[in-house]
Enzyme design. Sequence first.
Site, PDB file in Angstrom:
ATOM      1  N   SER B 142      60.214 -12.348   5.064  1.00  0.00           N
ATOM      2  CA  SER B 142      60.242 -11.028   4.438  1.00  0.00           C
ATOM      3  C   SER B 142      61.273 -10.152   5.128  1.00  0.00           C
ATOM      4  O   SER B 142      61.541 -10.335   6.322  1.00  0.00           O
ATOM      5  CB  SER B 142      58.868 -10.361   4.556  1.00  0.00           C
ATOM      6  OG  SER B 142      58.941  -9.006   4.168  1.00  0.00           O
ATOM      7  N   TYR B 155      52.066  -7.312   9.899  1.00  0.00           N
ATOM      8  CA  TYR B 155      52.609  -8.268   8.926  1.00  0.00           C
ATOM      9  C   TYR B 155      54.054  -8.602   9.293  1.00  0.00           C
ATOM     10  O   TYR B 155      54.467  -9.764   9.320  1.00  0.00           O
ATOM     11  CB  TYR B 155      52.532  -7.625   7.534  1.00  0.00           C
ATOM     12  CG  TYR B 155      53.203  -8.381   6.424  1.00  0.00           C
ATOM     13  CD1 TYR B 155      52.573  -9.433   5.786  1.00  0.00           C
ATOM     14  CD2 TYR B 155      54.495  -8.027   5.985  1.00  0.00           C
ATOM     15  CE1 TYR B 155      53.190 -10.118   4.742  1.00  0.00           C
ATOM     16  CE2 TYR B 155      55.116  -8.702   4.953  1.00  0.00           C
ATOM     17  CZ  TYR B 155      54.467  -9.746   4.329  1.00  0.00           C
ATOM     18  OH  TYR B 155      55.089 -10.413   3.292  1.00  0.00           O
TER      19      TYR B 155
END
Lengths: 449, 249
Positions: B142, B155
């Site tokens: 990501s 995250y």
Amino acid sequence: MSTFAQRDLAGWGRFPSQNCFATRPEKRREVPYAANDEFVSDIIARGLGRSYGDAALNLDAGVLLLEKLNRFLDFDAQTGVLHAEGGASFADILETFVPRGYFLPVTPGTKFVTLGGAIACDVHGKNHHRDGCLSEWVEEFDLLLASGETLTCSREQHPAAFWATIGGMGLTGIITTAKLRLIPIETTSIRASYTRTKDLDETLAEFGRDGDFRYSVAWIDCLASGASLGRSVLIRGNHAAPDEVSGDPLEFGAKRQKAVPVDFPDFALNSLSVKAFNALYYAAHPDREKIVPFEPFFWPLDAVSDWNRIYGARGFIQYQCVLPFETSRDGLKTLLETISASGRASFLAVLKTFGPQNLGLLDFPFSGHTLALDLPASAGIVEFARELDEIVLNHGGRVYLAKDATLSPENLRRMYPQIEEFVAVKARLDPDNRFQSSLSKRLRIGGAQ
Amino acid sequence: MSEKTFGKGARVLILGATSGIARATALEFARRGFDLVLAGRDREELEILAADARVRCGNGVEIVEFDATNFDSHPDFWHRCGDVDGVICALGVMPPQQESERDWETCRAVIEVNYTACVSILNLVANDFEVRGSGFIAVLTSVAGERARKSNYIYGSAKSGLSAYTEGLRARLFAAGVSVTTVKPGPVDTAMTWGMEKLPLLVPPEKVASDIYRGVRRKADVVFSPAPWRLIMAIMRVVPSFIWKRLDF
């Protein structure tokens, strides 16, 4: 727990636009939880938002977006029966199955609708006089109730739920999957025939000669008045045979869409510009026959994405009514005169013949003529639409709920005699009135009367 | 890559096949002729996805149940997948950051799904592909792993670790002729981001899917999706910490 996002939603007419709380499940098992989430007081399923008015809106309440539940589950090449989820779009079905030689049995004027939405509106197409509504081709569907139970509904199984859900505007539950019978085709072309008529009588007489055509519709110049009132271009056709087309007979276009990049200013469409457009359109379509591809024949406006923006930020309503044959000539004449006199520009108006009514409790079509036209949502539009409603009622007609944004609850009951039966079935399927929309609240369908 | 391991008739394993990006990616590969092995925990959903790919593309589609955080089950799972030509790892969860800050079980799931589980299964894949001397691996990390923000750093840190892992894995497998593509999507319009406000450059999952396919085909090392994130993150990386820590995002 489902995530609800605050969204300003509108139908395709962009009138009205309302604050709703939308959730968008991506997995099948999430749907019953989303449907019953206490975050919202009540909820309505929404597909691709192509109904024009407030059918897929729910002011300050829940909207369940089904566009991600769009999977194909099975296809039987022998029978042409496709089993798919309710969120599957007609565009997706066409893209997948047209190259294999199958076509939608019924398609509305846009392919950007979902299977579930099309069943809930029981959509019709240019072939209603021959093939009926979409429901004629629906073998069964799974209806998720507020209780969490799923009913498999067909003409034999749970027929009351079947006929209430067909055309039931999503108020009985959520159509999670359906089986639709596709029709075999040999080509992706239509042998189209254009016939110009000089007035309403000639138009209706010409419709009487529809017999040989599977598809038939008329573009009607609704700003023409006097002796030209009702002048039209009838556009009719049948599937072309393979020897009538060159190249790959099943070629199906991935042509690029043009887009309307901005909202047109409100003055762009006025009675003068529309009158000019209509006159040009009429002049450009002399009588002739030619082979045309599916796209411009069935979905001419899909070539321009967001075409609804030409009506500007104020939006528009689409007014569609049906009048029985016995009164349709008088009724259409009065409607056209009223619209013409009002100076409210209708860019697009179409007229066609409907075949017989089916057993759907809230189904729109019955034998007669149907007129559909766009009216900009300018000042006084609600009052004007209600003036048209009176004319329609006086001629024994009714309006189409999938397009409606203005009807009154009283007139709904005058137009749809089976409404109380519908409400009774809904009360059995949805005793807590979980499934509601801005349309059902405006028209007081279901719940406390 | 030879015709046999890429394109028609080749088998691609999708790990975490029920996520929004994985769904679109599976269809993208199926349309290009690949047979699919869909792995995930939700069997009902996997069966729907398998049926969809079969009806649309007519390819072979198998499903294998996969519990990402049951690491001990991974060797048996990998064995059951049989011979695959490529693996796309789309495992990932992103609960609201504050839940991870307060609740260790949530935080641990973020770390285990986004990092540990990927390492566990990809180690097995890598060992076999290395011996065989062919195959491709694409791993979804990501842009959140490029520079950790206060609103999403747990995250982000797991994805950052995964990006680092793929970089090393790529170097290790290079000599064996196995490609490893690190895919770094920005915000994608899926359930993971639904309801979040004002997401920059939000793209549909189909866009990421086609970027993954093209990246794998040309054996790209790192793919940003959509592409402008490469430049944006290059700028983000040079912002000094004394400024970064004061940024409110």
